[in-house]
Design an enzyme around this catalytic site. Structure first.
Site, PDB file in Angstrom:
ATOM      1  N   ASN A  42     -69.076 105.039 118.281  1.00 24.49           N
ATOM      2  CA  ASN A  42     -69.069 103.585 118.434  1.00 24.49           C
ATOM      3  C   ASN A  42     -70.508 103.087 118.467  1.00 24.49           C
ATOM      4  O   ASN A  42     -71.416 103.765 118.960  1.00 24.49           O
ATOM      5  CB  ASN A  42     -68.274 103.148 119.663  1.00 24.49           C
ATOM      6  CG  ASN A  42     -68.770 103.718 120.970  1.00 24.49           C
ATOM      7  OD1 ASN A  42     -69.045 104.911 121.074  1.00 24.49           O
ATOM      8  ND2 ASN A  42     -68.864 102.879 121.993  1.00 24.49           N
ATOM      9  N   GLU A  55     -63.748 105.419 115.314  1.00 22.21           N
ATOM     10  CA  GLU A  55     -62.755 105.729 114.297  1.00 22.21           C
ATOM     11  C   GLU A  55     -63.094 105.055 112.974  1.00 22.21           C
ATOM     12  O   GLU A  55     -63.054 105.671 111.906  1.00 22.21           O
ATOM     13  CB  GLU A  55     -61.354 105.276 114.740  1.00 22.21           C
ATOM     14  CG  GLU A  55     -60.887 105.882 116.042  1.00 22.21           C
ATOM     15  CD  GLU A  55     -61.223 105.031 117.266  1.00 22.21           C
ATOM     16  OE1 GLU A  55     -62.386 104.591 117.423  1.00 22.21           O
ATOM     17  OE2 GLU A  55     -60.305 104.813 118.077  1.00 22.21           O
ATOM     18  N   CYS A  86     -58.123 101.165 119.696  1.00 20.79           N
ATOM     19  CA  CYS A  86     -57.856  99.732 119.784  1.00 20.79           C
ATOM     20  C   CYS A  86     -56.962  99.303 118.612  1.00 20.79           C
ATOM     21  O   CYS A  86     -56.749 100.057 117.655  1.00 20.79           O
ATOM     22  CB  CYS A  86     -59.170  98.943 119.779  1.00 20.79           C
ATOM     23  SG  CYS A  86     -60.004  98.866 118.183  1.00 20.79           S
ATOM     24  N   CYS A  89     -58.652  99.416 115.119  1.00 19.75           N
ATOM     25  CA  CYS A  89     -58.755 100.779 114.583  1.00 19.75           C
ATOM     26  C   CYS A  89     -57.400 101.287 114.109  1.00 19.75           C
ATOM     27  O   CYS A  89     -57.303 101.928 113.065  1.00 19.75           O
ATOM     28  CB  CYS A  89     -59.348 101.724 115.615  1.00 19.75           C
ATOM     29  SG  CYS A  89     -61.126 101.492 115.817  1.00 19.75           S
TER      30      CYS A  89
END
EC number: 3.5.4.5
Length: 136
Positions: A42, A55, A86, A89
């Site tokens: 991230n 991701e 999330c 994603c």
């Protein structure tokens, strides 16, 4: 590459996370059908809406290199249980991976939850929804 080796790659990717605001580091490792691994972490920004999740970073790296056939995605974070992707994603994963791609979710304690892309986002919005004939 087996599941545990891919999890190890996701944990390595997590170490590269740029998360100065939330301190929440996430790593992902994506295994292609021909055995390549793309890692992603991230990457935060002071304008939170500009952040990118691990991701999506891994998937976008793979697609930008011409790889579009995947067999497994591992995601790791420091969460009480296996990390949960999330909604954004989940949508991107369902768009770029076939329904049978294995998704492995884990945490630093080694708890693992494994599922298919279809199980991760049942009823996903897809390109078929955009091309449905509609009467106005």
């Amino acid at each position: 590459m087996n599941r545990q080796e891919l999890i190890t790659e996701a944990l390595k990717a997590r170490d590269m996370a740029y998360a100065p605001y939330s301190k929440f580091q996430v790593g992902a490792a994506l295994l292609t059908k021909d055995g390549k691994v793309y890692r992603g972490c991230n990457i935060e920004n002071a304008a939170y809406s500009m952040c990118n999740c691990a991701e999506r970073t891994a998937l976008f790296k793979a697609v930008s290199e011409g790889d579009t056939e995947f067999q497994m995605l591992a995601v790791a974070a420091d969460t009480p249980g296996p990390v949960s992707p999330c909604g954004a994603c989940r949508q991107v994963i369902s768009e770029l991976c076939t329904k049978d791609v294995i998704v492995v979710l884990t945490n630093l304690q080694g708890q693992i939850k494994e599922m298919t892309v279809e199980e991760l986002l049942p009823g996903a919005f897809s390109s078929e929804d955009l091309h449905d004939e509609r009467k106005l």
